[in-house]
Design an enzyme around this catalytic site. Structure first.
Site, PDB file in Angstrom:
ATOM      1  N   GLU A  23       5.475   2.988   3.419  1.00 28.18           N
ATOM      2  CA  GLU A  23       4.538   2.216   2.592  1.00 28.18           C
ATOM      3  C   GLU A  23       3.465   1.672   3.528  1.00 28.18           C
ATOM      4  O   GLU A  23       3.750   0.840   4.385  1.00 28.18           O
ATOM      5  CB  GLU A  23       5.275   1.094   1.857  1.00 28.18           C
ATOM      6  CG  GLU A  23       4.543   0.701   0.589  1.00 28.18           C
ATOM      7  CD  GLU A  23       4.188  -0.751   0.544  1.00 28.18           C
ATOM      8  OE1 GLU A  23       3.086  -1.096   1.038  1.00 28.18           O
ATOM      9  OE2 GLU A  23       5.001  -1.540   0.027  1.00 28.18           O
TER      10      GLU A  23
ATOM     11  N   CYS B 235      -0.002  -5.788   0.653  1.00 28.20           N
ATOM     12  CA  CYS B 235      -0.379  -4.374   0.496  1.00 28.20           C
ATOM     13  C   CYS B 235      -1.111  -4.185  -0.828  1.00 28.20           C
ATOM     14  O   CYS B 235      -2.017  -3.387  -0.940  1.00 28.20           O
ATOM     15  CB  CYS B 235       0.848  -3.487   0.510  1.00 28.20           C
ATOM     16  SG  CYS B 235       1.962  -3.845   1.850  1.00 28.20           S
TER      17      CYS B 235
ATOM     18  N   GLU C  18      -8.438  -1.179   5.051  1.00 30.60           N
ATOM     19  CA  GLU C  18      -7.645  -2.347   4.645  1.00 30.60           C
ATOM     20  C   GLU C  18      -7.880  -3.481   5.639  1.00 30.60           C
ATOM     21  O   GLU C  18      -7.627  -3.334   6.836  1.00 30.60           O
ATOM     22  CB  GLU C  18      -6.161  -1.977   4.614  1.00 30.60           C
ATOM     23  CG  GLU C  18      -5.293  -3.094   4.073  1.00 30.60           C
ATOM     24  CD  GLU C  18      -3.810  -2.727   4.046  1.00 30.60           C
ATOM     25  OE1 GLU C  18      -3.327  -2.134   5.028  1.00 30.60           O
ATOM     26  OE2 GLU C  18      -3.143  -3.053   3.052  1.00 30.60           O
TER      27      GLU C  18
ATOM     28  N   LYS D 187      14.755  -3.687  11.820  1.00 24.68           N
ATOM     29  CA  LYS D 187      13.940  -4.214  12.923  1.00 24.68           C
ATOM     30  C   LYS D 187      12.811  -5.021  12.276  1.00 24.68           C
ATOM     31  O   LYS D 187      11.837  -4.454  11.783  1.00 24.68           O
ATOM     32  CB  LYS D 187      13.390  -3.051  13.743  1.00 24.68           C
ATOM     33  CG  LYS D 187      13.068  -3.369  15.182  1.00 24.68           C
ATOM     34  CD  LYS D 187      11.994  -4.414  15.391  1.00 24.68           C
ATOM     35  CE  LYS D 187      10.592  -3.874  15.210  1.00 24.68           C
ATOM     36  NZ  LYS D 187       9.559  -4.950  15.316  1.00 24.68           N
TER      37      LYS D 187
HETATM   38  P1  ADP Z   1       0.677  -4.593  12.270  1.00 23.66           P
HETATM   39  O1  ADP Z   1      -0.303  -3.929  13.180  1.00 23.66           O
HETATM   40  O2  ADP Z   1       0.027  -5.209  11.110  1.00 23.66           O
HETATM   41  O3  ADP Z   1       1.645  -5.520  12.948  1.00 23.66           O
HETATM   42  P2  ADP Z   1       2.457  -2.362  12.295  1.00 23.66           P
HETATM   43  O4  ADP Z   1       2.440  -1.189  11.397  1.00 23.66           O
HETATM   44  O5  ADP Z   1       2.104  -2.099  13.720  1.00 23.66           O
HETATM   45  O6  ADP Z   1       1.532  -3.426  11.617  1.00 23.66           O
HETATM   46  O7  ADP Z   1       3.885  -3.068  12.268  1.00 23.66           O
HETATM   47  C1  ADP Z   1       4.816  -2.971  11.241  1.00 23.66           C
HETATM   48  C2  ADP Z   1       6.209  -2.873  11.850  1.00 23.66           C
HETATM   49  O8  ADP Z   1       6.245  -1.722  12.683  1.00 23.66           O
HETATM   50  C3  ADP Z   1       6.611  -4.042  12.752  1.00 23.66           C
HETATM   51  O9  ADP Z   1       7.987  -4.285  12.620  1.00 23.66           O
HETATM   52  C4  ADP Z   1       6.309  -3.515  14.135  1.00 23.66           C
HETATM   53  O10 ADP Z   1       7.065  -4.126  15.154  1.00 23.66           O
HETATM   54  C5  ADP Z   1       6.713  -2.067  13.978  1.00 23.66           C
HETATM   55  N1  ADP Z   1       6.104  -1.153  14.949  1.00 23.66           N
HETATM   56  C6  ADP Z   1       4.946  -1.309  15.652  1.00 23.66           C
HETATM   57  N2  ADP Z   1       4.715  -0.248  16.442  1.00 23.66           N
HETATM   58  C7  ADP Z   1       5.745   0.606  16.260  1.00 23.66           C
HETATM   59  C8  ADP Z   1       6.083   1.881  16.773  1.00 23.66           C
HETATM   60  N3  ADP Z   1       5.317   2.508  17.668  1.00 23.66           N
HETATM   61  N4  ADP Z   1       7.213   2.481  16.338  1.00 23.66           N
HETATM   62  C9  ADP Z   1       7.996   1.871  15.416  1.00 23.66           C
HETATM   63  N5  ADP Z   1       7.738   0.677  14.896  1.00 23.66           N
HETATM   64  C10 ADP Z   1       6.639   0.033  15.307  1.00 23.66           C
END
Ligand code: ADP
Length: 483
Positions: free
Chosen positions: A253, A287, A387, A177
């Site tokens: 990570e 990161c 961060e 995803k």
């Molecule tokens: P950022 O806030 O910098 O976008 P995230 O950790 O929210 O970082 O996003 C990293 C990945 O996790 C993306 O692919 C995002 O779509 C996905 N993501 C965001 N929210 C969720 C969730 N509740 N469960 C699983 N994956 C998620």
């Protein structure tokens, strides 16, 4: 260049619409314009993808191949990605905003991952356990099954490849995803995997929002492994979901606040340059960005000046210019970074370079911010504890080696660190005491796909890269044969 088409999901070896038929826009962060549309996958689409991956796994269509045949296909994919690198690099730059030069670097890392792990496919040996001459006891390393990968937007291809390639080498099938900001280049690679002959269902990619597709993948009972790279907050949600299913392997990570420690015995010019370029590369959205610069107090003025001098000549620009630094990935990220700069000012840190959004002319349509440096930064301030994920650097001082180590380790994060000193004993002594998983000594790039990388403390757990990834994505089976 704009991709002439809209992107669909890649499931079971085919491009297909999301079940709901919806699409969402992918934006060029350099100008705010739409690059293309991508299908909005949701939980029903994740179900379809996991089902396809299951079928591909249990039909033996992938794990049932001879290991060298899996490896050969992976090498073919590497070659294909390499031959399409111009297109892929442009696509990646369009959706992420990074300068084309950096996208080429990332496509190259992607190629290397498929090459490297393609090479491992027929070299994953088990072990024979000496029990007695009447017993043959042996250990096999077997694939887990279906592994889910939730990918962030900062290095979408690199992080996809470093997680997916080792999974494939050992015989797992995958559902990825990508982040909502940057799904296109990953979908393109999935499509290329079909072109080079990957069996249907081995690689599946579902674009969609985190709360919809991401959450559904993390919580899916059909996955046997989950790799997540992103923020701590989302990482916690993903981990909770994995706990419900007792998903056996989870790799998280979750970013870092990596220190760059410059000792008096350092090559000061090169060390200062490492600090400046760390916030320029990928616009500081890495990161392992060295966002905390720790310098010996006697060197503060000199190093600060050198970093300022480098940053003063930085050319900002869209991906298709010869820029040193591109925009941030999104409006949300721009607001986050500007907010942190304000927090730094409110906390009493001294702004010595940058600090503003760049809005003149066409820059105003994109998400540009000046590379920013603070001094008078103290432990406990939010700008060094949290961060930022942008081109913001905080310079701190120390008097002794022990104090440098204490400050460096005084973070909830523990991903990587960089040490600069010509004193070899000091370099190794300090490296051994740093509470991180990866230490670079005296620069030179610092990261090889052939070596493990991951977090300690709240930077997460699990290791991507090298042999450790093969171990991570496999399970151990012991077989006792009574002779
Ligand atoms: P950022 O806030 O910098 O976008 P995230 O950790 O929210 O970082 O996003 C990293 C990945 O996790 C993306 O692919 C995002 O779509 C996905 N993501 C965001 N929210 C969720 C969730 N509740 N469960 C699983 N994956 C998620």
């Amino acid at each position: 260049m704009k991709p002439a088409e809209n992107y669909k999901l890649w499931i079971d070896g085919q491009e297909i619409d999301a079940e709901g038929g919806e699409y969402f826009a992918v934006i060029d962060p350099g100008c705010g314009e739409q690059v293309g549309l991508t299908a909005r996958g949701k939980s029903a689409d994740i179900d379809r993808a996991v089902f396809a991956a299951h079928k591909a796994f249990y039909s033996q269509g992938w794990y049932g191949l001879k290991p060298y045949e899996r490896g050969r296909l992976m090498l073919k994919l590497a070659e294909k990605i390499n031959s399409e690198r111009d297109h892929l690099a442009k696509l990646l730059s369009l959706e992420n905003g990074k300068p084309l030069r950096e996208s080429y670097d990332e496509v190259e890392t992607t190629v290397r991952n498929f090459e490297y792990y393609g090479g491992w496919a027929d070299k994953v040996h088990g072990r024979v356990v000496p029990i007695s001459n009447e017993v043959l006891d042996y250990i096999r390393l077997e694939p887990l099954g279906v592994v889910g990968h939730i990918i962030p937007w900062n290095y979408p291809l690199d992080i996809f490849a470093r997680g997916v390639a080792p999974c494939l080498a050992i015989g797992n099938t995958v559902v990825a995803k990508p982040a909502e900001e940057t799904p296109l280049s990953t979908l393109e690679i999935a499509r290329l995997s079909g072109e080079v002959g990957f069996p249907a269902g081995v690689i599946n990619v579902v674009s969609g929002y985190g709360k919809e597709a991401g959450a559904a993948l993390a919580a899916h009972v059909g996955i046997q492994g989950l790799a997540f790279c992103g923020s701590i907050e989302t990482g916690k949600q993903v981990l909770r979901a994995a706990v419900e299913n007792i998903t056996p392997i989870v790799s998280l990570e979750l970013g870092g606040k990596s220190p760059l420690i410059i000792f008096p015995a350092a090559d000061v010019e090169k060390a200062a340059s490492a600090g400046a370029h760390s916030i320029l590369y990928n616009t500081g959205q890495s990161c392992g960005c060295l966002s905390r610069v720790l310098v010996h107090a006697d060197m503060l003025e000199n190093i600060t000046q050198q970093i300022k001098d480098i940053l003063a000549h930085v050319r900002l620009g869209t991906w298709d210019t010869d820029a040193d630094m591109g925009p941030l990935v999104s409006q949300g990220q721009l607001e986050r970074v500007l907010n942190y700069i304000q927090v730094g000012l409110n906390e009493g840190a001294k702004l010595v370079s940058g600090g503003r959004r760049v809005e003149s002319g066409s820059f105003g349509r994109g998400f540009f911010v000046e590379p920013t440096v603070f001094t008078d930064v103290l432990p406990g301030m939010r700008i060094v504890d949290e961060e930022i994920f942008g081109p913001v650097l905080g310079i701190m001082t120390f008097e002794t080696e022990a104090e440098a180590i204490q400050i460096a380790n005084g973070s909830k994060y523990g991903l990587s660190a960089e040490v600069w000193t010509r004193d070899l004993s000091q370099a190794h002594r300090v490296a051994a005491q740093l509470d991180v998983s990866h230490v670079t000594i005296n620069g030179g790039g610092g990261f090889g796909i052939e070596a493990p990388f991951g977090g300690v403390k709240q930077s997460g757990f699990g290791r991507e890269g090298g042999w450790e990834s093969i171990l991570q994505y496999s399970r151990v089976k012991n077989i006792w044969v009574n002779l």
